[in-house]
Design a protein around this motif. Structure first.
Motif, PDB file in Angstrom:
ATOM      1  N   TYR A 186      -5.167   9.011   0.953  1.00  0.00           N
ATOM      2  CA  TYR A 186      -5.586   8.158  -0.143  1.00  0.00           C
ATOM      3  C   TYR A 186      -5.581   8.932  -1.457  1.00  0.00           C
ATOM      4  O   TYR A 186      -6.294   9.928  -1.606  1.00  0.00           O
ATOM      5  CB  TYR A 186      -6.978   7.576   0.114  1.00  0.00           C
ATOM      6  CG  TYR A 186      -7.511   6.776  -1.057  1.00  0.00           C
ATOM      7  CD1 TYR A 186      -6.950   5.545  -1.392  1.00  0.00           C
ATOM      8  CD2 TYR A 186      -8.563   7.275  -1.836  1.00  0.00           C
ATOM      9  CE1 TYR A 186      -7.430   4.825  -2.474  1.00  0.00           C
ATOM     10  CE2 TYR A 186      -9.061   6.551  -2.922  1.00  0.00           C
ATOM     11  CZ  TYR A 186      -8.474   5.327  -3.241  1.00  0.00           C
ATOM     12  OH  TYR A 186      -8.950   4.612  -4.321  1.00  0.00           O
ATOM     13  N   ASN A 187      -4.766   8.475  -2.410  1.00  0.00           N
ATOM     14  CA  ASN A 187      -4.709   9.066  -3.757  1.00  0.00           C
ATOM     15  C   ASN A 187      -5.282   8.046  -4.723  1.00  0.00           C
ATOM     16  O   ASN A 187      -4.733   6.958  -4.893  1.00  0.00           O
ATOM     17  CB  ASN A 187      -3.258   9.396  -4.135  1.00  0.00           C
ATOM     18  CG  ASN A 187      -3.144  10.069  -5.496  1.00  0.00           C
ATOM     19  OD1 ASN A 187      -4.080  10.060  -6.298  1.00  0.00           O
ATOM     20  ND2 ASN A 187      -1.976  10.666  -5.762  1.00  0.00           N
ATOM     21  N   PRO A 188      -6.410   8.355  -5.376  1.00  0.00           N
ATOM     22  CA  PRO A 188      -7.052   7.369  -6.262  1.00  0.00           C
ATOM     23  C   PRO A 188      -6.317   7.185  -7.599  1.00  0.00           C
ATOM     24  O   PRO A 188      -6.716   6.341  -8.403  1.00  0.00           O
ATOM     25  CB  PRO A 188      -8.447   7.967  -6.482  1.00  0.00           C
ATOM     26  CG  PRO A 188      -8.232   9.440  -6.362  1.00  0.00           C
ATOM     27  CD  PRO A 188      -7.174   9.621  -5.299  1.00  0.00           C
ATOM     28  N   ASP A 194      -6.557  12.353   3.862  1.00  0.00           N
ATOM     29  CA  ASP A 194      -6.651  11.000   4.400  1.00  0.00           C
ATOM     30  C   ASP A 194      -5.552  10.085   3.874  1.00  0.00           C
ATOM     31  O   ASP A 194      -5.532   8.886   4.163  1.00  0.00           O
ATOM     32  CB  ASP A 194      -8.028  10.390   4.092  1.00  0.00           C
ATOM     33  CG  ASP A 194      -8.300  10.328   2.595  1.00  0.00           C
ATOM     34  OD1 ASP A 194      -7.438  10.815   1.805  1.00  0.00           O
ATOM     35  OD2 ASP A 194      -9.361   9.806   2.208  1.00  0.00           O
ATOM     36  N   GLU A 220      -4.666  -2.891  -7.069  1.00  0.00           N
ATOM     37  CA  GLU A 220      -4.989  -2.848  -5.633  1.00  0.00           C
ATOM     38  C   GLU A 220      -3.782  -3.142  -4.763  1.00  0.00           C
ATOM     39  O   GLU A 220      -3.855  -3.085  -3.535  1.00  0.00           O
ATOM     40  CB  GLU A 220      -6.101  -3.856  -5.317  1.00  0.00           C
ATOM     41  CG  GLU A 220      -7.438  -3.561  -5.990  1.00  0.00           C
ATOM     42  CD  GLU A 220      -7.447  -3.990  -7.453  1.00  0.00           C
ATOM     43  OE1 GLU A 220      -6.530  -4.777  -7.839  1.00  0.00           O
ATOM     44  OE2 GLU A 220      -8.328  -3.553  -8.196  1.00  0.00           O
ATOM     45  N   GLN A 260       0.838  -1.195   0.000  1.00  0.00           N
ATOM     46  CA  GLN A 260       0.000   0.000   0.000  1.00  0.00           C
ATOM     47  C   GLN A 260       0.877   1.251   0.000  1.00  0.00           C
ATOM     48  O   GLN A 260       2.052   1.210   0.402  1.00  0.00           O
ATOM     49  CB  GLN A 260      -0.912   0.010   1.240  1.00  0.00           C
ATOM     50  CG  GLN A 260      -1.953  -1.107   1.233  1.00  0.00           C
ATOM     51  CD  GLN A 260      -2.809  -1.080   2.483  1.00  0.00           C
ATOM     52  OE1 GLN A 260      -2.278  -1.152   3.600  1.00  0.00           O
ATOM     53  NE2 GLN A 260      -4.119  -0.966   2.312  1.00  0.00           N
ATOM     54  N   THR A 316       0.666   5.811   0.447  1.00  0.00           N
ATOM     55  CA  THR A 316      -0.086   6.991   0.867  1.00  0.00           C
ATOM     56  C   THR A 316       0.470   8.221   0.158  1.00  0.00           C
ATOM     57  O   THR A 316       1.594   8.212  -0.356  1.00  0.00           O
ATOM     58  CB  THR A 316       0.025   7.193   2.386  1.00  0.00           C
ATOM     59  OG1 THR A 316       1.400   7.414   2.741  1.00  0.00           O
ATOM     60  CG2 THR A 316      -0.510   5.975   3.127  1.00  0.00           C
ATOM     61  N   ASP A 317      -0.337   9.288   0.147  1.00  0.00           N
ATOM     62  CA  ASP A 317       0.065  10.547  -0.488  1.00  0.00           C
ATOM     63  C   ASP A 317      -0.313  11.686   0.441  1.00  0.00           C
ATOM     64  O   ASP A 317      -1.504  11.888   0.729  1.00  0.00           O
ATOM     65  CB  ASP A 317      -0.632  10.709  -1.843  1.00  0.00           C
ATOM     66  CG  ASP A 317      -0.040  11.844  -2.663  1.00  0.00           C
ATOM     67  OD1 ASP A 317       0.508  12.795  -2.069  1.00  0.00           O
ATOM     68  OD2 ASP A 317      -0.119  11.776  -3.907  1.00  0.00           O
TER      69      ASP A 317
END
Length: 481
Positions: free
Chosen positions: A399-401, A397, A418, A389, A391-392
């Motif tokens: 979460y970067n889509p 939060d 994923e 996983q 993060t950004d």
């Protein structure tokens, strides 16, 4: 060799027949053989050689009264003797040597005899070139049989005809004929493959292959510089060269980069695979190159340096999405030689932080017989799949889509969007070390982490072996591997 008079000498002979010396009408005490007062003598005679013998009556005395030039001849009785070596090259063909002879006899009128002495040419001098080396400049791709030069030798023996032979290393050039040393192109010459040809030109005064006893020769060196003509446009760099017959092109895939939305980047934009740059396709000319936009810059957001090709921003880009700039590179001295390429700029939302993996390194396990597209597990004893996983910090939060996972090098494993690790092909037991990358697809910012996958031996089925004994065959189950 025919040593009879030719050209002006022959004309002179005809004229002199009408200007014969005066003989006494009453009595000729002496005369030249056949009454022809023109005597021919080959050059390079020996001193004391007899030029001719007069025909005279008995008791006639012959005396030279004058000659022009003086001192060339003398009389021994009725024999005209050469007192010097005669040379054709210094002989004036329009003015033969002249000898005045008076013949006397007691009780008779004297006879005056005027002899004309013509010196004949012999093949006694070698031909010669004016220079020991000549230089020719020849355009590349000149058509076959194009004449590119004429180099001749001279021969003091004016009656000699000269014959030539050219030694060209790879047959690039040849002569039009052995008696015509016009140099012709015989192969298509490409500056990129050959830039200089050194040849030897030979000359001789007898036909090529002749068995004549006397043959004089000479040689000279010819250096041919192949000139790179202006037949190619600029080539954007980097590019891949491809040949089509005698033509060569260089294919470029264009350039790409990113700019932030509503921000003006300082200085030249950073592009991939490198800055916009073109070179002259004719490497031997290296003409100066200029640059210009052909399209895509309707809002005048960008400008291009006409000398270097560097692209800078005049103002921020106000709309997200790709901008496609059409760029032309051209020869400054000949704009008809030009090439075009594209620069694709992604306009992205400004990012203060790149995406990062949650952990700097990951470890997973999988059996060698798990099969293609099987998931790598967190441990040997767990059925829970390993998931990486990221993060950004640009997002509250984390979460970067718009993230993309990828394996930097290697084809044994792949990563799903994923973050799950899949076996991409059969792998032998052992440890596989990989590097993973997470990329923000909106601005291409990225970071990496390491991944270690331990491939464990798979479970194998029991195998049966037949063992022969003296009495029978016993089937024994082998131990499981």
């Amino acid at each position: 060799m025919d040593l009879r008079p030719k050209g002006s000498a022959a004309v002179f002979v005809l004229l002199v027949l009408f200007t014969l010396c005066k003989f006494s009408e009453a009595q000729n005490l002496c005369s030249a053989p056949d009454n022809l007062p023109v005597i021919f003598i080959p050059e390079n005679n020996e001193i004391g050689a007899t030029v001719t013998t007069l025909i005279a009556e008995d008791e006639v005395t012959a005396t030279i009264t004058s000659q022009n030039p003086e001192g060339l001849f003398s009389l021994e009785g009725y024999n005209l003797i050469a007192d010097t070596v005669l040379d054709y090259e210094t002989f004036d063909q329009n003015k033969p040597h002249e000898v005045n002879i008076e013949c006397t006899k007691a009780g008779s009128l004297s006879t005056t005899l005027i002899l004309k002495i013509v010196v004949e040419d012999r093949n006694d001098n070698p031909p010669a070139f004016a220079e020991s080396q000549y230089t020719l400049n020849v355009d590349e791709l000149s058509k076959v049989d194009t004449s590119v030069g004429l180099i001749t030798a001279t021969d003091p023996d004016k009656t000699d005809r000269l014959y030539y032979q050219l030694d060209s290393p790879e047959g690039e050039f040849d002569l039009e004929a052995s008696f015509n040393p016009s140099i012709l192109v015989k192969k298509l010459l490409d500056y990129d493959k050959i830039k200089k040809v050194t040849m030897t030109l030979y000359v001789q005064d007898t036909p090529i292959g002749s068995t004549a006893e006397v043959s004089h020769s000479a040689s000279t060196t010819i250096v041919v510089n192949i000139i790179d003509i202006d037949n190619r446009p600029p080539w954007f760099q980097p590019c891949t060269e491809t040949e089509f017959g005698t033509s060569k092109v260089c294919i470029s895939s264009g350039y790409e980069g990113t700019v932030n939305l509503n921000e003006q980047a300082p200085g030249p934009l950073s592009l991939k695979p490198g800055p916009v740059m073109a070179i002259d396709g004719d490497l031997g000319r290296n003409e100066p190159i200029g640059y210009a936009f052909l399209g895509g810059n309707e809002d005048s957001v960008f400008q291009i340096d006409t000398d270097t090709g560097s692209i800078t921003m005049l103002k921020p880009a106000g709309v997200a999405g790709p901008i496609v700039l059409s760029v032309m590179a051209y020869q400054k001295e000949n704009a008809d030689q030009f090439a075009t390429t594209t620069v694709i700029l992604k306009v992205v939302i400004s990012s203060a932080f790149p995406p990062t993996f949650v952990k700097p390194s990951y470890e997973g396990f999988i059996s060698e017989d798990a099969g293609l597209d099987s998931l790598v597990l967190e441990s040997k004893t767990s059925n829970r799949p390993l998931r990486v996983q990221a993060t950004d910090q640009d997002f509250s939060d984390g979460y970067n889509p718009n993230l993309r996972f990828e394996v930097v090098a290697g084809t044994d494993f792949s990563i799903t969007p994923e973050g799950f690790i899949l076996m991409a092909k059969a792998v032998a037991p052992g440890t596989v070390n990989l590097e993973m990358r997470v990329v923000d697809t909106t601005n291409e910012e990225s970071s990496t982490a390491s991944l270690t996958v331990e491939v464990t031996p798979g479970k194998t089925r029991p195998m049966l072996y037949a063992i022969k004994t003296p009495s029978n065959y016993d089937m024994i189950q082998s131990k499981q591997a």
